[in-house]
Design a protein around this motif. Structure first.
Motif, PDB file in Angstrom:
ATOM      1  N   ASP A   1      65.526  17.340 -66.215  1.00 13.14           N
ATOM      2  CA  ASP A   1      65.301  16.275 -65.230  1.00 13.14           C
ATOM      3  C   ASP A   1      66.473  15.833 -64.735  1.00 13.14           C
ATOM      4  N   ALA A   2      67.604  15.861 -65.059  1.00 15.27           N
ATOM      5  CA  ALA A   2      68.750  15.317 -64.529  1.00 15.27           C
ATOM      6  C   ALA A   2      69.050  16.528 -63.470  1.00 15.27           C
ATOM      7  N   LEU A   3      69.139  17.566 -63.763  1.00 15.62           N
ATOM      8  CA  LEU A   3      69.499  18.750 -62.757  1.00 15.62           C
ATOM      9  C   LEU A   3      68.527  18.676 -61.665  1.00 15.62           C
ATOM     10  N   THR A   4      67.042  18.267 -61.828  1.00 17.35           N
ATOM     11  CA  THR A   4      66.163  18.232 -60.672  1.00 17.35           C
ATOM     12  C   THR A   4      66.779  16.973 -59.896  1.00 17.35           C
ATOM     13  N   LEU A   5      67.236  15.753 -60.233  1.00 14.32           N
ATOM     14  CA  LEU A   5      67.642  14.760 -59.401  1.00 14.32           C
ATOM     15  C   LEU A   5      68.824  15.326 -59.014  1.00 14.32           C
ATOM     16  N   VAL A   6      69.823  16.062 -59.161  1.00 15.33           N
ATOM     17  CA  VAL A   6      71.118  16.662 -58.758  1.00 15.33           C
ATOM     18  C   VAL A   6      70.592  17.524 -57.394  1.00 15.33           C
ATOM     19  N   GLU A   7      69.581  18.284 -57.648  1.00 20.74           N
ATOM     20  CA  GLU A   7      69.107  19.143 -56.556  1.00 20.74           C
ATOM     21  C   GLU A   7      68.287  18.288 -55.458  1.00 20.74           C
ATOM     22  N   SER A   8      67.828  17.126 -55.613  1.00 21.73           N
ATOM     23  CA  SER A   8      66.954  16.368 -54.929  1.00 21.73           C
ATOM     24  C   SER A   8      67.883  15.493 -53.777  1.00 21.73           C
ATOM     25  N   ILE A   9      69.393  15.599 -54.225  1.00 23.26           N
ATOM     26  CA  ILE A   9      70.347  14.929 -53.256  1.00 23.26           C
ATOM     27  C   ILE A   9      70.967  16.060 -52.290  1.00 23.26           C
ATOM     28  N   LEU A  10      70.778  17.264 -52.677  1.00 26.63           N
ATOM     29  CA  LEU A  10      71.659  18.394 -52.094  1.00 26.63           C
ATOM     30  C   LEU A  10      70.562  18.887 -50.786  1.00 26.63           C
ATOM     31  N   GLU A  11      71.511  19.244 -49.768  1.00 25.11           N
ATOM     32  CA  GLU A  11      70.784  19.811 -48.570  1.00 25.11           C
ATOM     33  C   GLU A  11      69.774  20.841 -49.070  1.00 25.11           C
ATOM     34  N   SER A  12      68.809  21.275 -48.348  1.00 23.26           N
ATOM     35  CA  SER A  12      67.868  22.029 -48.724  1.00 23.26           C
ATOM     36  C   SER A  12      68.197  23.329 -48.155  1.00 23.26           C
ATOM     37  N   PRO A  13      68.357  24.426 -48.725  1.00 21.20           N
ATOM     38  CA  PRO A  13      68.581  25.793 -47.907  1.00 21.20           C
ATOM     39  C   PRO A  13      67.049  26.478 -47.602  1.00 21.20           C
ATOM     40  N   ASP A  14      66.699  26.092 -46.481  1.00 18.20           N
ATOM     41  CA  ASP A  14      65.310  26.249 -46.168  1.00 18.20           C
ATOM     42  C   ASP A  14      64.771  27.718 -46.085  1.00 18.20           C
ATOM     43  N   LEU A  15      65.556  28.679 -46.163  1.00 16.99           N
ATOM     44  CA  LEU A  15      65.127  29.944 -46.116  1.00 16.99           C
ATOM     45  C   LEU A  15      64.853  30.345 -47.609  1.00 16.99           C
ATOM     46  N   ILE A  16      65.572  29.850 -48.567  1.00 13.96           N
ATOM     47  CA  ILE A  16      65.027  29.858 -50.052  1.00 13.96           C
ATOM     48  C   ILE A  16      63.907  29.316 -50.477  1.00 13.96           C
ATOM     49  N   LEU A  17      63.764  28.197 -49.987  1.00 15.67           N
ATOM     50  CA  LEU A  17      62.527  27.484 -50.259  1.00 15.67           C
ATOM     51  C   LEU A  17      61.418  27.862 -49.651  1.00 15.67           C
ATOM     52  N   ARG A  18      61.272  28.545 -48.486  1.00 11.27           N
ATOM     53  CA  ARG A  18      60.248  29.381 -47.780  1.00 11.27           C
ATOM     54  C   ARG A  18      59.834  30.549 -48.627  1.00 11.27           C
ATOM     55  N   LYS A  19      60.949  31.077 -49.115  1.00  7.96           N
ATOM     56  CA  LYS A  19      60.489  32.326 -49.963  1.00  7.96           C
ATOM     57  C   LYS A  19      59.928  31.847 -51.217  1.00  7.96           C
ATOM     58  N   GLN A  20      60.075  30.738 -51.699  1.00 10.57           N
ATOM     59  CA  GLN A  20      59.574  30.316 -53.040  1.00 10.57           C
ATOM     60  C   GLN A  20      57.988  29.985 -52.406  1.00 10.57           C
ATOM     61  N   LEU A  21      58.159  29.430 -51.481  1.00  8.45           N
ATOM     62  CA  LEU A  21      56.574  28.953 -50.962  1.00  8.45           C
ATOM     63  C   LEU A  21      55.604  30.446 -50.830  1.00  8.45           C
ATOM     64  N   ASP A  22      56.311  31.446 -50.231  1.00 12.61           N
ATOM     65  CA  ASP A  22      55.613  32.539 -50.105  1.00 12.61           C
ATOM     66  C   ASP A  22      55.032  33.043 -51.266  1.00 12.61           C
ATOM     67  N   ALA A  23      56.091  33.417 -52.403  1.00 17.19           N
ATOM     68  CA  ALA A  23      55.721  33.836 -53.416  1.00 17.19           C
ATOM     69  C   ALA A  23      54.369  32.823 -54.029  1.00 17.19           C
ATOM     70  N   LEU A  24      54.529  31.782 -54.105  1.00 15.07           N
ATOM     71  CA  LEU A  24      53.451  30.992 -54.499  1.00 15.07           C
ATOM     72  C   LEU A  24      51.885  31.119 -53.883  1.00 15.07           C
ATOM     73  N   LYS A  25      52.145  31.304 -52.590  1.00 14.63           N
ATOM     74  CA  LYS A  25      51.036  31.556 -51.663  1.00 14.63           C
ATOM     75  C   LYS A  25      50.307  32.866 -52.234  1.00 14.63           C
ATOM     76  N   THR A  26      51.174  33.775 -52.206  1.00 15.13           N
ATOM     77  CA  THR A  26      50.768  35.319 -52.606  1.00 15.13           C
ATOM     78  C   THR A  26      50.037  35.290 -54.165  1.00 15.13           C
ATOM     79  N   ILE A  27      50.425  34.376 -54.787  1.00 16.61           N
ATOM     80  CA  ILE A  27      49.753  34.370 -56.135  1.00 16.61           C
ATOM     81  C   ILE A  27      48.529  33.494 -56.085  1.00 16.61           C
ATOM     82  N   LYS A  28      48.583  32.538 -55.428  1.00 20.63           N
ATOM     83  CA  LYS A  28      47.336  31.635 -55.260  1.00 20.63           C
ATOM     84  C   LYS A  28      46.298  32.503 -54.462  1.00 20.63           C
ATOM     85  N   MET A  29      46.694  33.200 -53.606  1.00 28.54           N
ATOM     86  CA  MET A  29      45.488  34.003 -52.655  1.00 28.54           C
ATOM     87  C   MET A  29      45.024  34.913 -53.644  1.00 28.54           C
TER      88      MET A  29
END
Length: 834
Positions: A536-564
């Motif tokens: 949970d502390a690591l999650t707080l650390v990540e929440s204040i960092l700039e978002s690497p948008d491309l990596i987050l898009r890849k994560q979302l694509d993977a979730l969408k594939t599974i959900k579909m």
């Protein structure tokens, strides 16, 4: 060994402007260098004690003027600083200055470490000088300052570091240098007001290597082939996204630009180089073909390798982004723009004049080329339509459809010509107050509050912005003081209170992220006894960092594939499936907790402004599932942006180490630090090599030509050894859980064969489902360590879904307190416990 400028220093009693000039001109003559008029004018102004703003084209000898300032400063017993935007250029200038003045006279300071930091000539990034100015102000040992690539003053993220020295160092004389400054009268007046010295503005448009400009309406590959055939290589192919740069480099593999002899030289230059990362094979293939790839998404060692090969003249074409607009000396004869418009993260638009001239200025190699060439491609649909017209004119029977104009911003030949003749835009102030700035200024021994007030008052923005800055500064100070991150420190010698970081915070404690204070505040709301506290502390650390948008898009694509797939199997209608997919977002652990606590934090701290929290799970996902770097790259197809992931993990590691207070760290959080440090080191050790060389004195030894025993780093503590051993053992178990036997075998010393390990795991899986890989597997209760003198025994329980946990792997581990030696794992057995 004699150092050419050091040996020409006049005796201190004879050091005056005339003698110094004569000695410096003698040096120039020994190098067969004849000074250009602009160089002469700038050097004479410096020797007259003035500030100088040098606005001349790339390749016009600005470095020679800086050299003259260092020479004069050293002759007069003063201390000079050279600053620039990037560490690679700092390293290059450090080595150059050592060759002129000798390593005893020159030091280097970057964010990684320092060499000879007390030297009379210092090379450093702008941020280092800015921090020194904030901490010490007029008391800093800074007499003369060279600020190279001064147009970075307008950079949104880093511009404040270029302004602070001009506000806080009244004792210093300045030389500002850039090829693209625009109107600089404001800076001339500001420097004179700061230090009381006259300021000379030296301008010139004369380039030692003139530029030819061409607008091409031929397909890109035809343009490149034509330029190569005319001897206009090396060519820097300018793209404005990392994806486009990689795709164009890949496309160029279909054309053979390099001769057999060239390729032989490349192969020889690549001997000893490793390409072990997932994108390594692709990178190696490009380089062996004589093609370079250069962008921020690559691992740093690959970018450095491209630069070295280019300096040796071995690459015909380098496909990259605008990252070479400023940087180390990479020789380019032709700059080829694939577009004249770009997306800047907010909107698309035509290139700025400064950006165009900065990149164009890299064309033409002084001492190699008579002229440089700058080429701009017409928009692709224009080129396609012209090609179609040519086919029609040649009698093509079928009339093809015309290519439609794209949606992005268009440009024409007139756009190109306007960019060529226009002056760069005015530089814009980016001054702002941050927690880090407050900690630096207010920790001065005396009058920190007064210094902060003066800093805001003298900043370069309008009066209205200064009022807001004063308000923000007070709010930021209150937030630090209320949380006891700073406290008053009184001394008998001073009427004014000082400030200090209280006991309990690590020496290198920092608040470098904008929302660092939110992290410190919210950590206290977590349950320190919870089994998920560290995650949970690591999650707080990540929440204040700039978002690497491309990596987050890849994560979302993977979730969408599974959900579909799940919805399709459940028989849900297509339109309903699409609607459900639109509701998904990338993983955000503790989402509601983070948003709620941040909203509360924002209400209490108006200075937060438009800054927002960014919950995500990249580092957490990797740690929780014990992903290797390569695993994660392959899982989300991040091959082309390995460097993006590496930088993100590096930033997460820094915040873990420096912003989470020591008293808030449990053993698992400390183990996280080891895990991410080892990962960054293992993927690209070049991120740490400079620091290690500096720390051990290897740079100085190499420059002197001496062979000396490097200083030994601080020995590891027993607690550090435990973390390292646990990490090594857990990495092995994770590889087994993933059934990646090749990776597992690479982690242990010879003794067991791959077949032996595989047989044991087949036996295990007959009775148990696949190994579980969750946080419980890391709990100390599953890892039993018996310590000996240099050799430890480790019994690691294999955690299974049914919690039988009746199998274990037993290791003999050779450990050392030497930080340069990794623990060696010898697998002794895998089987049932007892």
């Amino acid at each position: 060994m004699e150092w050419p400028l050091l040996k020409r220093l006049p005796p201190r009693a004879e050091a005056n402007s005339s003698t110094i000039l004569d000695r410096f001109l003698d040096f120039a003559a020994s190098k067969n260098l004849e000074l250009y008029p602009a160089q002469e004018e700038a050097i004479l102004a410096l020797l007259d004690g003035k500030n100088v703003i040098l606005n001349t084209p790339t390749g016009s000898g600005k470095s020679m003027v800086a050299l003259a300032l260092h020479f004069e400063s050293l002759a007069l017993g003063r201390r000079s600083f050279y600053t620039c935007p990037i560490k690679a250029l700092v390293n290059e200038k450090f080595r150059d200055l050592c060759q002129y003045f000798g390593p005893d006279q020159v030091g280097m300071i970057t964010g990684d470490g320092s060499v000879n930091a007390g030297a009379t000539i210092i090379c450093c990034t702008a941020e280092i000088l800015s921090n020194l100015a904030l901490r010490e102000g007029k008391d800093a040992r800074v007499d003369d300052v060279v600020m190279d690539e001064f147009h970075y003053y307008s950079d949104k993220q880093r511009g404040v570091a270029w302004q602070v020295p001009l506000l806080a160092l009244p004792q210093a004389r300045f030389l500002l240098m850039s090829a693209t400054l625009g109107d600089v009268q404001f800076f001339a007046d500001a420097m004179t007001n700061l230090n009381g010295r006259a300021t000379e503005v030296v301008r010139s448009t004369d380039r030692p290597v003139p530029l030819d400009f061409e607008y091409r309406e031929t397909p890109l590959h035809e343009t490149i082939a034509d330029l190569v055939s005319k001897g206009l290589a090396p060519i820097y192919l300018v793209n404005f996204s990392q994806r486009e740069a990689a795709e164009e480099a890949q496309n160029l593999l279909s054309v053979d630009f390099s001769s057999k002899e060239d390729k032989k030289k490349i192969n020889e230059a690549l001997e000893g180089q490793t390409f072990k990362s997932p994108y390594g094979k692709e990178m190696q293939k490009l380089l062996r073909h004589g093609i370079g790839l250069h962008h921020a998404g690559l691992l740093p060692r690959y970018r450095v390798l491209v630069e070295k090969l280019a300096q040796q003249g071995l690459l015909k074409v380098i496909s990259g982004t605008d990252t070479l607009g400023v940087g180390v000396n990479v020789p380019i004869r032709t700059v080829l723009f694939t577009k004249l418009s770009k997306y800047d993260g907010e909107k698309s638009g035509v290139l700025g004049v400064r950006e165009f001239h900065q990149i164009s200025g890299r064309a033409g190699r002084r001492g190699f080329d008579i002229r440089g060439t700058v080429v701009a491609q017409a928009p692709e649909h224009i080129i396609d339509n012209l090609k179609q017209k040519a086919k029609e004119a040649a009698g093509a029977k079928k009339k093809p459809a015309k290519s439609a104009p794209p949606k992005f911003v268009m440009w024409t030949k007139d756009t190109f010509e306007k960019l060529i003749r226009s002056q760069p835009e005015p530089l814009v102030s980016r001054f702002q107050i941050t927690h880090g700035m407050l900690l630096s200024v207010l920790s001065r021994p005396q009058k920190g509050f007064h210094a902060l007030k003066e800093l805001v008052q003298s900043s370069h923005g309008p009066k209205s912005s200064k009022r807001q800055l004063r308000k923000n500064a007070f709010e930021l100070f209150r937030s630090l003081f209320d949380r006891k991150i700073v406290e008053y420190s009184w001394s008998a010698e001073s009427r004014y209170p000082g400030l200090r970081i209280p006991a309990g915070l690590q020496e290198d404690f920092s608040l470098n992220q904008t929302l660092s204070l939110y992290l410190v505040d919210t950590l206290a709301l977590l349950d320190a006894q919870s089994p998920t506290y560290a995650l949970d502390a690591l999650t707080l650390v990540e929440s204040i960092l700039e978002s690497p948008d491309l990596i987050l898009r890849k994560q979302l694509d993977a979730l969408k594939t599974i959900k579909m797939q799940e919805m399709k199997a459940a028989g849900i209608e297509f339109d309903e499936r699409i609607a459900e997919l639109e509701k998904l977002e990338h993983p955000k652990p503790n989402r509601e907790f983070i948003y709620e606590t941040f909203n509360t934090f924002r209400e209490a701290h108006p200075w937060v402004g438009q800054e927002n929290i960014r919950p995500k799970s990249i580092a957490r996902e990797m740690f929780e599932n014990y992903h290797s770097f390569a695993d994660y790259i392959r899982e989300y197809d991040l091959h082309r942006v390995e460097g993006l992931l590496l930088r993100y993990l590096s930033e997460a590691y820094k915040v873990l180490e420096q912003t989470i207070p020591d008293q808030a760290k449990n053993e698992e959080l400390r183990e996280m630090g080891v895990y991410f440090a080892n990962m960054v080191r293992g993927v690209d050790s070049s991120l740490l090599e400079d620091w290690e060389k500096m720390r051990n004195g290897n740079v100085i030894a190499a420059l002197r030509g001496e062979e000396v025993e490097p200083a030994k780093p601080k020995p590891r503590s027993e607690a550090e050894l435990v973390r390292l051993v646990r990490n090594a053992v857990h990495s092995f178990i994770k590889a087994l859980a993933s059934r990646d036997l090749d990776a597992a075998m690479a982690m242990i010393q010879p003794g067991w064969s791959r077949d032996d390990v595989e047989k044991k795991m087949i036996e295990y899986h007959k009775e148990r489902a696949r190994l579980r890989t969750d946080p419980v597997a890391r709990h100390p209760q599953h890892t039993h360590i018996t310590k000996g003198a240099g050799t430890w025994q480790v019994v690691q329980v294999l955690v299974d879904p049914e919690d039988h946990n009746d199998w274990a792997a037993v290791f003999r581990v050779e450990v050392s307190q030497d930080p340069e030696l990794a623990p060696l794992l010898f697998l002794e057995s895998i089987g049932t416990i007892g």
